[in-house]
Design a protein around this motif. Structure first.
Motif, PDB file in Angstrom:
ATOM      1  N   TYR A 158      28.046  30.576  -1.202  1.00 42.56           N
ATOM      2  CA  TYR A 158      26.727  30.525  -0.578  1.00 42.56           C
ATOM      3  C   TYR A 158      26.102  29.133  -0.699  1.00 42.56           C
ATOM      4  O   TYR A 158      25.589  28.595   0.286  1.00 42.56           O
ATOM      5  N   SER A 159      26.151  28.565  -1.890  1.00 41.69           N
ATOM      6  CA  SER A 159      25.494  27.266  -2.078  1.00 41.69           C
ATOM      7  C   SER A 159      26.176  26.185  -1.251  1.00 41.69           C
ATOM      8  O   SER A 159      25.511  25.317  -0.676  1.00 41.69           O
ATOM      9  N   ARG A 160      27.496  26.249  -1.164  1.00 37.38           N
ATOM     10  CA  ARG A 160      28.211  25.257  -0.342  1.00 37.38           C
ATOM     11  C   ARG A 160      27.874  25.465   1.134  1.00 37.38           C
ATOM     12  O   ARG A 160      27.667  24.505   1.870  1.00 37.38           O
ATOM     13  N   TRP A 161      27.807  26.721   1.602  1.00 35.78           N
ATOM     14  CA  TRP A 161      27.453  27.010   2.997  1.00 35.78           C
ATOM     15  C   TRP A 161      26.048  26.490   3.296  1.00 35.78           C
ATOM     16  O   TRP A 161      25.824  25.844   4.325  1.00 35.78           O
ATOM     17  N   LYS A 162      25.121  26.757   2.394  1.00 35.39           N
ATOM     18  CA  LYS A 162      23.734  26.322   2.595  1.00 35.39           C
ATOM     19  C   LYS A 162      23.635  24.803   2.639  1.00 35.39           C
ATOM     20  O   LYS A 162      23.022  24.222   3.532  1.00 35.39           O
ATOM     21  N   ARG A 163      24.257  24.144   1.674  1.00 34.37           N
ATOM     22  CA  ARG A 163      24.187  22.680   1.591  1.00 34.37           C
ATOM     23  C   ARG A 163      24.870  22.026   2.791  1.00 34.37           C
ATOM     24  O   ARG A 163      24.334  21.102   3.394  1.00 34.37           O
ATOM     25  N   TRP A 164      26.057  22.519   3.148  1.00 26.74           N
ATOM     26  CA  TRP A 164      26.780  21.939   4.288  1.00 26.74           C
ATOM     27  C   TRP A 164      26.046  22.190   5.595  1.00 26.74           C
ATOM     28  O   TRP A 164      26.062  21.346   6.488  1.00 26.74           O
ATOM     29  N   SER A 165      25.407  23.347   5.720  1.00 22.30           N
ATOM     30  CA  SER A 165      24.639  23.641   6.935  1.00 22.30           C
ATOM     31  C   SER A 165      23.462  22.684   7.068  1.00 22.30           C
ATOM     32  O   SER A 165      23.201  22.146   8.152  1.00 22.30           O
ATOM     33  N   GLU A 166      22.755  22.470   5.977  1.00 16.65           N
ATOM     34  CA  GLU A 166      21.593  21.583   6.007  1.00 16.65           C
ATOM     35  C   GLU A 166      21.991  20.135   6.297  1.00 16.65           C
ATOM     36  O   GLU A 166      21.233  19.403   6.931  1.00 16.65           O
ATOM     37  N   LYS A 167      23.157  19.724   5.840  1.00 17.27           N
ATOM     38  CA  LYS A 167      23.625  18.355   6.061  1.00 17.27           C
ATOM     39  C   LYS A 167      24.314  18.169   7.409  1.00 17.27           C
ATOM     40  O   LYS A 167      24.668  17.054   7.768  1.00 17.27           O
ATOM     41  N   GLY A 168      24.538  19.262   8.148  1.00 16.96           N
ATOM     42  CA  GLY A 168      25.167  19.168   9.459  1.00 16.96           C
ATOM     43  C   GLY A 168      26.675  19.001   9.414  1.00 16.96           C
ATOM     44  O   GLY A 168      27.283  18.573  10.397  1.00 16.96           O
ATOM     45  N   ILE A 169      27.279  19.353   8.313  1.00 16.64           N
ATOM     46  CA  ILE A 169      28.726  19.174   8.172  1.00 16.64           C
ATOM     47  C   ILE A 169      29.488  20.099   9.112  1.00 16.64           C
ATOM     48  O   ILE A 169      30.465  19.686   9.737  1.00 16.64           O
ATOM     49  N   PHE A 170      29.042  21.350   9.244  1.00 16.78           N
ATOM     50  CA  PHE A 170      29.732  22.272  10.146  1.00 16.78           C
ATOM     51  C   PHE A 170      29.639  21.790  11.597  1.00 16.78           C
ATOM     52  O   PHE A 170      30.608  21.869  12.351  1.00 16.78           O
ATOM     53  N   ALA A 171      28.494  21.275  11.980  1.00 17.26           N
ATOM     54  CA  ALA A 171      28.317  20.761  13.339  1.00 17.26           C
ATOM     55  C   ALA A 171      29.239  19.571  13.593  1.00 17.26           C
ATOM     56  O   ALA A 171      29.857  19.470  14.660  1.00 17.26           O
ATOM     57  N   ARG A 172      29.376  18.686  12.608  1.00 14.01           N
ATOM     58  CA  ARG A 172      30.284  17.539  12.752  1.00 14.01           C
ATOM     59  C   ARG A 172      31.738  17.987  12.819  1.00 14.01           C
ATOM     60  O   ARG A 172      32.533  17.416  13.558  1.00 14.01           O
TER      61      ARG A 172
END
Length: 74
Positions: free
Chosen positions: A50-64
């Protein structure tokens, strides 16, 4: 997974849980509509997922990641 490796953030400090394993767990949970607590133990602690999903989502990593994969295939 080799194509996704450049998109993972760099580790700072102590070693992290394997990014590939965490990403696989996040995909499994989202694809099957499971709760974070229902994550199989093979993917690591549910709080880490969860914490990795939340952090990566906020940083736009999934979008990149998605944009990078889409750019490779025209």
């Amino acid at each position: 997974m080799a194509k996704l490796a450049p998109f993972f953030p760099k580790s700072h400090g102590k070693p992290r849980v394997d990014d590939r394993r965490v990403l696989s767990g996040i995909i499994l949970l989202n694809r099957n509509g499971l709760r974070w607590r229902d994550a199989p133990e093979a993917y690591g602690p549910h709080k880490t997922l969860y914490s990795r999903w939340k952090r990566w989502s906020e940083k736009g990593i999934f979008a990149r990641m998605m944009a990078g994969l889409a750019a490779e295939h025209g």
